[in-house]
Design an enzyme around this catalytic site. Structure first.
Site, mmCIF file in Angstrom:
data_model
loop_
_atom_site.group_PDB
_atom_site.id
_atom_site.type_symbol
_atom_site.label_atom_id
_atom_site.label_comp_id
_atom_site.label_asym_id
_atom_site.label_seq_id
_atom_site.Cartn_x
_atom_site.Cartn_y
_atom_site.Cartn_z
ATOM 1 N N ASP A 57 43.014 38.441 39.309
ATOM 2 C CA ASP A 57 43.329 39.003 40.552
ATOM 3 C C ASP A 57 44.809 38.261 41.095
ATOM 4 O OD1 ASP A 57 41.677 41.117 40.793
ATOM 5 O OD2 ASP A 57 40.245 39.889 41.943
ATOM 6 N N TYR A 110 34.618 30.705 33.719
ATOM 7 C CA TYR A 110 35.280 30.784 34.926
ATOM 8 C C TYR A 110 34.733 29.603 35.776
ATOM 9 C CZ TYR A 110 37.286 35.581 34.788
ATOM 10 O OH TYR A 110 37.829 36.588 34.281
#
Length: 289
Positions: A57, A110
């Protein structure tokens, strides 16, 4: 002769509107395609079989996103980096088979950075609930065919800031010591990590119980989707993507170059901090009178 290559990409997401190409706005994918075309590595995207591992994103950073393509030209990492802007650089490369598709990874890592003063024990208790295979319907914005995902591991550590930060930002050392939440899994849903982090924080501050978390992870089929506000993208990093049988070779010069770019950006942030600190001090001095 066509050769297929996979490249590992580092980028600072601050000035990108995400990874995926979009008309008339700056994205990581658009920059990569533009410069690969400019340097004659690819022309037609279909012919070159240009593929990506994942779409981050807007605001999300990376040290390990992956693209692949085939080209008759021998891939030279630093030739590409010389053309690319400083906030996006190739860090590693690997020769791959013709049928390689980067989206099918063995493991993704992540890292989300939390800057609040949170209870590590509560964070770890929450993490234990997320490990394993669950229905993550409540942890994505998008309806998908399957929302079942497996979290292989979650590691939570209170990080020590580097020597550069201690030297150049001594006043911020205590207030900005982050908590690293490293999450490992084969694949993730859209917004999944950021929604998970909202739940982690709510548990740590007492807004949510572990029983509440279990209900979110295993909703009934007819249960309406729960609303979980996503955490900010700015503190999320796609650290790495790994594949079975593929070993990336990191380019020492490319990694050092990207490290220097990051250090330079810290220097700029230091100056901005000094200006704001000076203004705050002056306002405080005025208030005393």
């Amino acid at each position: 002769m066509m050769k297929r290559t996979a490249l590992k990409i580092g980028y600072i997401g601050t000035n990108f509107h995400g990874f995926q190409r979009q008309p008339d706005i700056r994205t990581v994918e658009e920059e990569l395609i533009y410069h690969l075309r400019k340097l004659d590595y690819i022309d037609d995207l279909k012919k070159s079989r240009f593929r990506i591992a994942g779409r981050t994103d807007a605001g999300v950073h990376s040290l390990g996103n992956v693209i692949s393509f085939q080209s008759e030209k021998e891939v030279r990492v630093n030739e590409i980096n010389n053309s690319l802007p400083d906030d996006i650089q190739i860090l590693a490369s690997a020769p791959v088979r013709y049928a390689f598709k980067p989206r099918y990874a063995q493991m993704r890592q992540y890292r989300y950075m939390l800057f609040q003063d949170l209870d590590i024990d509560k964070l770890n208790e929450c993490a234990e609930l997320f490990k394993g295979t669950h229905n993550f319907t409540n942890f994505t914005k998008r309806f998908q065919k399957t929302t079942t995902r497996t979290i292989d591991d979650i590691k939570i550590t209170r990080a020590e800031l580097g020597d550069y930060h201690k030297r150049e930002f001594p006043n911020l050392h205590e207030t900005l010591t982050p908590i690293f939440v490293d999450i490992y899994g084969e694949s993730f849903l859209w917004n999944m990590v950021r929604k998970m982090m909202r739940v982690f924080v709510d548990v740590a501050v007492g807004k949510m119980t572990l029983d509440d978390v279990e209900k979110l992870l295993n909703p009934a089929e007819d249960e309406p989707r729960a609303y979980i506000k996503v955490m900010e993208p700015d503190y999320l990093i796609l650290m790495d993507i790994q594949y079975d049988g593929i070993k990336f070779t990191y380019d020492d010069y490319a990694c050092e170059r990207f490290r220097r770019n990051l250090v330079d950006s810290l220097t700029d942030l230091q100056r901005r901090y000094a200006i704001r600190e000076s203004m705050i001090k002056s306002l405080n001095d005025l208030h005393e009178f």
